[in-house]
Enzyme design. Structure first.
Site, PDB file in Angstrom:
ATOM      1  N   ASP A  96      -0.371  -3.940   6.158  1.00 38.54           N
ATOM      2  CA  ASP A  96      -0.995  -3.352   7.350  1.00 38.54           C
ATOM      3  C   ASP A  96      -2.478  -3.717   7.430  1.00 38.54           C
ATOM      4  O   ASP A  96      -3.263  -2.991   8.048  1.00 38.54           O
ATOM      5  CB  ASP A  96      -0.841  -1.814   7.352  1.00 38.54           C
ATOM      6  N   HIS A 147       1.383   3.952   1.887  1.00 38.83           N
ATOM      7  CA  HIS A 147       1.951   4.716   3.007  1.00 38.83           C
ATOM      8  C   HIS A 147       3.480   4.799   2.924  1.00 38.83           C
ATOM      9  O   HIS A 147       4.144   3.836   2.553  1.00 38.83           O
ATOM     10  CB  HIS A 147       1.527   4.101   4.342  1.00 38.83           C
ATOM     11  N   HIS A 179       0.847  -1.206   0.000  1.00 41.02           N
ATOM     12  CA  HIS A 179       0.000   0.000   0.000  1.00 41.02           C
ATOM     13  C   HIS A 179       0.873   1.244   0.000  1.00 41.02           C
ATOM     14  O   HIS A 179       2.083   1.160   0.163  1.00 41.02           O
ATOM     15  CB  HIS A 179      -0.993  -0.009   1.166  1.00 41.02           C
ATOM     16  N   HIS A 189       4.320  -4.529  10.805  1.00 41.77           N
ATOM     17  CA  HIS A 189       4.760  -3.869  12.041  1.00 41.77           C
ATOM     18  C   HIS A 189       4.849  -4.835  13.217  1.00 41.77           C
ATOM     19  O   HIS A 189       4.115  -5.820  13.273  1.00 41.77           O
ATOM     20  CB  HIS A 189       3.778  -2.752  12.439  1.00 41.77           C
ATOM     21  N   ASP A 245       5.836   4.665   5.065  1.00 39.79           N
ATOM     22  CA  ASP A 245       6.671   3.699   5.785  1.00 39.79           C
ATOM     23  C   ASP A 245       6.700   2.329   5.070  1.00 39.79           C
ATOM     24  O   ASP A 245       7.332   1.388   5.569  1.00 39.79           O
ATOM     25  CB  ASP A 245       6.221   3.549   7.254  1.00 39.79           C
ATOM     26  N   HIS A 246       6.051   2.239   3.905  1.00 37.24           N
ATOM     27  CA  HIS A 246       6.114   1.013   3.088  1.00 37.24           C
ATOM     28  C   HIS A 246       6.692   1.277   1.700  1.00 37.24           C
ATOM     29  O   HIS A 246       6.983   0.334   0.965  1.00 37.24           O
ATOM     30  CB  HIS A 246       4.712   0.379   2.975  1.00 37.24           C
TER      31      HIS A 246
HETATM   32 FE    FE Z   1       2.649   0.824   8.063  1.00 38.22          FE
HETATM   33 ZN    ZN Z   2       0.114   1.667   6.520  1.00 37.72          ZN
END
Ligand code: FE
Ligand code: ZN
Length: 256
Positions: free
Chosen positions: A134, A59, A57, A172, A61-62
């Site tokens: 996530d 975001h 996805h 995570h 942090d990915h």
């Molecule tokens: Fe994330």
């Molecule tokens: Zn995310």
């Protein structure tokens, strides 16, 4: 055909990176790209060279490591077609029912909207591996940022229907907080109480709590147990619609 090998590594504050490697062909994918330096370090440690990135996805942090990894390895970036406008450097857009391959190992793509609208998961049937991003966490699930609770419940139900032995990698390390919350809403669940103790011991030693399995999640993850009479009773929601029970559990976790 050999099964995929996995190399898990923590990065950023609480993200996980994973490299997956097909030993027959040498093809190697990074599942998401939270931190290019951490992915490169993992590749050097394993001696594997990236041929693909599998994005779940949009975001940051990915995805924030994608550009640097693509430059270094000239790898192919596969990701959600529904978020192609939000992810720079995507080479291959995929959606529900598509398949992709890392060497001889094929993955089916599941669309799992909820956390984000275009979120996807990768299921490698022959290696019994799920990369859930996530959407599904060990004893938890992602926050419902873009979709509806109904969409998230239906996405989680799809993943919950995979074979119980499927190993699940998520984005995570949130398991300890998830486990403590789970115990608060599902207090009569002895499997959950046992797992909470295991998770506390693992985290005390600084060890990862993943991969998990679908079987463990079905037994202990309250977000997958919205149909269970015992969980419904502890929430005062006997015989309620499972999507409504799921929504209540998600709201309580958000407020916890
Ligand atoms: Fe994330
Ligand atoms: Zn995310």
């Amino acid at each position: 055909m050999a099964m995929l090998e996995c190399f898990l590594f923590p990065c950023l504050s609480d993200n996980y990176g994973v490299l997956i490697h097909d030993p027959d062909t040498g093809e190697t994918a990074s599942v998401d790209a939270p931190d290019s330096d951490a992915v490169i370090a993992a590749a050097e440690q394993t001696g594997w060279s990236l041929t693909h990135i599998l994005c779940t996805h949009h975001h940051a942090d990915h995805t924030q490591g994608i550009a640097a990894l693509k430059k270094k390895y000239e790898c192919t970036v596969i990701g959600p077609g529904g978020e192609a406008d939000k992810i720079a450097d995507l080479d291959v857009s995929v959606g529900e029912g598509d398949t992709i391959a890392i060497g001889n190992n094929t993955a089916a793509i599941y669309e799992t909207p909820g956390h984000t609208l275009g979120h996807i998961a990768y299921w490698f049937k022959d290696s019994a591996l799920l990369f859930a991003g996530d959407t599904l966490f060990a004893m938890g699930c992602g926050r419902v940022f873009e979709g509806s609770y109904e969409q998230m419940w239906s996405s989680l139900s799809k993943l919950a229907a995979l074979p119980p032995e499927t190993k699940v990698y998520c984005g995570h390390e949130y398991t300890l907080s998830n486990a403590r919350f789970a115990a608060s809403v599902d207090p009569g669940n002895t499997a959950l109480a046992e797992r909470l103790a295991e998770i506390e011991a693992l985290r005390e030693e600084g060890k990862p709590t993943i991969p998990t399995t679908i079987e463990k999640e079905l037994a202990t993850n309250p977000f997958l147990r919205a149909k269970e009479p015992s969980l419904q009773a502890s929430l005062g929601m006997e015989d309620a619609d499972p999507a409504a029970v799921f929504a209540e559990v998600r709201r309580r976790k958000d407020a916890a």
